[in-house]
Each structure stands twice: as C-alpha cells, then as structure tokens.
Design an enzyme around this catalytic site. Structure first.
Site, mmCIF file in Angstrom:
data_model
loop_
_atom_site.group_PDB
_atom_site.id
_atom_site.type_symbol
_atom_site.label_atom_id
_atom_site.label_comp_id
_atom_site.label_asym_id
_atom_site.label_seq_id
_atom_site.Cartn_x
_atom_site.Cartn_y
_atom_site.Cartn_z
ATOM 1 N N GLY A 1 0.821 -1.193 0.000
ATOM 2 C CA GLY A 1 0.000 0.000 0.000
ATOM 3 C C GLY A 1 0.857 1.245 0.000
ATOM 4 N N GLY B 1 0.545 5.642 0.902
ATOM 5 C CA GLY B 1 -0.229 6.769 1.386
ATOM 6 C C GLY B 1 0.552 8.050 1.232
ATOM 7 N N GLY B 2 0.099 9.104 1.911
ATOM 8 C CA GLY B 2 0.771 10.379 1.791
ATOM 9 C C GLY B 2 2.159 10.377 2.384
ATOM 10 N N ASP C 1 -2.769 8.569 15.611
ATOM 11 C CA ASP C 1 -3.565 8.454 14.383
ATOM 12 C C ASP C 1 -4.356 7.144 14.377
ATOM 13 O OD1 ASP C 1 -4.555 9.226 11.920
ATOM 14 O OD2 ASP C 1 -2.884 8.363 10.794
ATOM 15 N N LYS D 1 8.238 -0.345 5.778
ATOM 16 C CA LYS D 1 7.668 0.958 5.439
ATOM 17 C C LYS D 1 8.792 1.946 5.177
ATOM 18 C CE LYS D 1 4.116 4.278 6.621
ATOM 19 N NZ LYS D 1 2.907 4.521 7.429
ATOM 20 N N VAL E 1 4.431 0.912 1.910
ATOM 21 C CA VAL E 1 4.677 -0.316 2.654
ATOM 22 C C VAL E 1 4.887 -1.456 1.666
ATOM 23 C CG1 VAL E 1 3.794 -1.942 4.374
ATOM 24 C CG2 VAL E 1 3.256 0.495 4.570
#
Length: 222
Positions: A77, A79-80, A193, A99, A84
C-alpha cells in the site's frame, strides 16, 4: 478542506517555516492526490497500489529489488507519508513489512523522529499491536520493519458489502484496541492516528466470536 479554503491556506503558509508543519502539509497533499487517483486511502492490507512518482527509488522501480538485507517483493500500500512493501528478510528467512517514507516529505528533524519513535515502538509487546522489529536508515533512506500480517484493514472489512458485524463483535474489537492503547501508554508511547486504516485483522488467528485478531499498527509514524 485545506486545499479549498483560502483562510486556512494563509494560516498554514504562515507556519510553513516550521519543519514539522511543512512535512505534514506535504504528506496531506500526497495522500489527497493518492486518494483522487485510487479512490482508496488504505495504506496496508490486501489492496495493492503500485509505487508511483513519490517512490524512494524513483519513477520506474521494478520489484523485486534489494534494500539492505531485505528483498522488496510487493507493494502492500501507499499513502501520503510513505509506501509499505512485503519483503523477505534474507538473514532471518522470514516475510516482513517494510515501510519507507517518501524522501521528499522528510526534513532532518522528521527523519530523526521517524527512527526514534520506531525504536520506541519496537519495545511494545502486546497481542493486539503489530510487532516492530527494526527502525533505521539504509544509504540515507529511513525505514521501519514490522511483522507481516496477512489480512485486511478494519476499514476494508467494514466497507465490504458482504461483511456484517454484531454489536458484541464491535465491542470486542474496541476492547482489544483499548487494551493495546493502554499497553502503549504504560510504556510511554502515544498513537496519534488511530483509525480503521491502522487496524489490521490477522486472519490466521480467531479470537472468541471474532474470526480474526485485531492489531493496531503505524505507531512509529503516527
């Protein structure tokens, strides 16, 4: 909201000299761009996103690729903040999740914090926390290594049309995550988060009425 609100933009621009604010702004822009492209803000689980322009190895990365003692096999995946990868640990002969943050979004201060918080998270040992094995740098690139959990994120599970969950099952998920957060707080680590995207459902382990074991992840970069 920030992108479309001039007043908020002006306020953030006034704070742009702060490296932490600047890096978070950059991560927000990347995540928004990624969401517009994929329609999905998941960053870990069974839905794969190919590495793009913000990849640490450039635009045309071809997997598998060696990264220190790891061989990066698949993109789990993006993200911003980073990407990963499913990777092979060539020394310990096991699959792990690696990551790697986007280099463009990390100032020296954020790089140090990334490694420091990752190291602190590695000291957490709880059945409902994804175990962090290592935090460090390789050839100037920060990375975080954790156990690989096959399964969906909680967000993916809840958004499945066929998925149904009873109030008791929901309460069990909340209870297990509360226990995980309590363990982290007792050890001086705060997750900033907590959201369904950062909960992995380990499909290898059944827990009571749950067909999976919820595990909280992304402590090191939260």
């Amino acid at each position: 909201h920030v992108e479309s609100c001039p007043e908020c933009r002006r306020s953030l621009d006034e704070l742009s000299d702060d490296p932490i604010v600047r890096d978070h702004m950059e991560a927000m822009r990347r995540e928004a761009a990624n969401n517009r492209t994929t329609g999905d803000d998941g960053n870990y689980g069974t839905e794969y996103t190919a590495p793009g322009r913000s990849s640490f190895l450039g635009d045309d990365i071809q997997l598998p690729v060696e990264f220190g003692k790891f061989v990066l096999r698949e993109t789990l995946g993006a993200g911003g903040f980073g990407t990963v990868y499913l990777a092979d640990d060539t020394e310990l002969q096991r699959s792990v999740a690696v990551k790697i943050p986007h280099l463009g979004g990390l100032s020296p201060a954020i790089r140090r914090r990334f490694v420091r918080e990752g190291a602190a998270t590695a000291n957490l040992h709880h059945p409902h926390i994804v175990q962090v094995h290592q935090a460090g740098e390789h050839e100037g690139v920060c990375f975080l290594v954790s156990e690989y959990i096959p399964g969906q994120t909680l967000r993916q599970f809840l958004h499945e049309g066929s998925a149904s969950i009873s109030p008791k099952q929901a309460a069990l998920i909340v209870l297990t995550l509360a226990e995980a957060v309590g363990h982290a707080h007792q050890n001086g680590v705060v997750h900033r988060d907590i959201k369904p995207d950062n909960v992995i459902l380990d499909c290898r382990i059944a827990q009571g009425e749950l067909e999976f074991c919820p595990k909280l992840t992304d402590f090191g970069t939260a």
